[in-house]
Design an enzyme around this catalytic site. Sequence first.
Site, PDB file in Angstrom:
ATOM      1  N   CYS A  38      10.823   4.470 136.405  1.00 50.28           N
ATOM      2  CA  CYS A  38      10.769   3.023 136.258  1.00 50.28           C
ATOM      3  C   CYS A  38      11.060   2.616 134.817  1.00 50.28           C
ATOM      4  O   CYS A  38      10.693   3.318 133.872  1.00 50.28           O
ATOM      5  CB  CYS A  38       9.382   2.530 136.678  1.00 50.28           C
ATOM      6  SG  CYS A  38       9.134   0.754 136.502  1.00 50.28           S
ATOM      7  N   SER A  40       9.592   0.432 133.173  1.00 52.35           N
ATOM      8  CA  SER A  40       8.339   0.254 132.438  1.00 52.35           C
ATOM      9  C   SER A  40       7.991   1.511 131.654  1.00 52.35           C
ATOM     10  O   SER A  40       7.503   1.437 130.516  1.00 52.35           O
ATOM     11  CB  SER A  40       7.209  -0.108 133.405  1.00 52.35           C
ATOM     12  OG  SER A  40       7.482  -1.311 134.072  1.00 52.35           O
ATOM     13  N   HIS A  43       9.917   1.666 128.378  1.00 48.06           N
ATOM     14  CA  HIS A  43       9.386   0.861 127.276  1.00 48.06           C
ATOM     15  C   HIS A  43       8.402   1.679 126.436  1.00 48.06           C
ATOM     16  O   HIS A  43       8.364   1.546 125.209  1.00 48.06           O
ATOM     17  CB  HIS A  43       8.700  -0.388 127.817  1.00 48.06           C
ATOM     18  CG  HIS A  43       9.643  -1.406 128.379  1.00 48.06           C
ATOM     19  ND1 HIS A  43      10.671  -1.966 127.649  1.00 48.06           N
ATOM     20  CD2 HIS A  43       9.724  -1.969 129.610  1.00 48.06           C
ATOM     21  CE1 HIS A  43      11.332  -2.836 128.398  1.00 48.06           C
ATOM     22  NE2 HIS A  43      10.780  -2.843 129.594  1.00 48.06           N
ATOM     23  N   HIS A  59       4.250   6.320 136.768  1.00 47.93           N
ATOM     24  CA  HIS A  59       3.228   5.482 137.406  1.00 47.93           C
ATOM     25  C   HIS A  59       3.640   5.015 138.802  1.00 47.93           C
ATOM     26  O   HIS A  59       2.958   4.163 139.378  1.00 47.93           O
ATOM     27  CB  HIS A  59       2.950   4.249 136.534  1.00 47.93           C
ATOM     28  CG  HIS A  59       4.139   3.347 136.377  1.00 47.93           C
ATOM     29  ND1 HIS A  59       5.100   3.566 135.429  1.00 47.93           N
ATOM     30  CD2 HIS A  59       4.536   2.270 137.084  1.00 47.93           C
ATOM     31  CE1 HIS A  59       6.049   2.645 135.537  1.00 47.93           C
ATOM     32  NE2 HIS A  59       5.725   1.845 136.552  1.00 47.93           N
ATOM     33  N   CYS A 164       5.233   0.775 142.507  1.00 47.24           N
ATOM     34  CA  CYS A 164       5.484  -0.166 141.416  1.00 47.24           C
ATOM     35  C   CYS A 164       6.595  -1.139 141.778  1.00 47.24           C
ATOM     36  O   CYS A 164       6.369  -2.326 141.939  1.00 47.24           O
ATOM     37  CB  CYS A 164       5.819   0.562 140.121  1.00 47.24           C
ATOM     38  SG  CYS A 164       6.187  -0.579 138.749  1.00 47.24           S
TER      39      CYS A 164
END
Length: 362
Positions: A38, A40, A43, A59, A164
């Site tokens: 992902c 995310s 980041h 995650h 997610c």
Amino acid sequence: MKAAILTAPGTPLTIEEVTIAAPGPHEVLIRTVAVGVCRSDLHFVDGAYPHPLPTIPGHEAAGIVEAVGSEVTTVRPGDPVVTCLSAFCGHCDQCVTGHMALCTDAGVKRRKDQPPRLTLAADGSTVHQMLNLSAYAEQMLVHEHACVAIDPDMPLDRACVLGCAVTTGAGAIFHAAGVEPGETVAVVGCGGIGLAAVNAAKIAGAGRIIALDPVPEKRELALKLGATDAIDAASDTAAAQVVAMTKGGVHHAIEAVGRPASGDLAVGVLRRGGTATILGMMPLTHKVGLSALDLLASKKLQGALMGGNHFPVDIPRLVAFYLRGLLDLDSIIAERIPLAGINDAFAKLRQGDSTRSVVVFE
């Protein structure tokens, strides 16, 4: 167990041996089967968002319960499960008022006076758990309220993206935005989250679903998943095109990228009284706003952490949507890779061309 470790921002992850603790009260030990890659995570890997190091990212996962600690009542060994980073306590004011994704109760983590869940096998030093999960590993040790049992007929390499991308994108449609049949929806960004929002908008009965993305292949995929129209988000006239084709703008705009320009575009396509929902992780110093005229036109702007999900209920329902042929997870997944390919998957995310890579452990 083997796990992908981040030791410094902006550096490749390394595969190392990690020791995982036995499950304590309310904890669940899971054998990881599949994990989505992902944006995310990127980041954190690239240092745009800080996190204690070393850590194991990841995650968006699915696996099989191997063992449970005392007091666990929600799952049992052998259960297939999907994990979710928005672990909840179930008793704080956020949880009991229906905002489970906003729970910040530290009880879902181990206390500082307890041994860590994860340590490096080489020297016993702590590995910090990321987002309550740390899924780029052969096993996960999580609070029981960070996972939910699912239908055993569900393929786990598809189920992982529910944790997610789909929970966030679909949650934004069903919960945060509350899209009603016949309303118009614009989705800015057609990665995993955006495509899930497109598909969920179709399930919700949206009258028109407009996908905006600069990558032609992603726009084509959005049309396959239920978009009625697709527009090049990089065009200077993208917002004007949406406003023109909807005769004034859309009821709902979903931002699913996390870039300043995409936030501005989401606001720019709204009709009077419309709502823009920001899902992407914007740069920490960036602000998205409404002009004075936007406010006078009753336009609204909101964030939606993880789509405002109720994941113990949402994920089994999304599984049912998939098994009934309503939710297309197969098209969202671009490739399946071993854990050793994690850095290549992040490189593809940086290029912005791929949809979803999934790490599989078996």
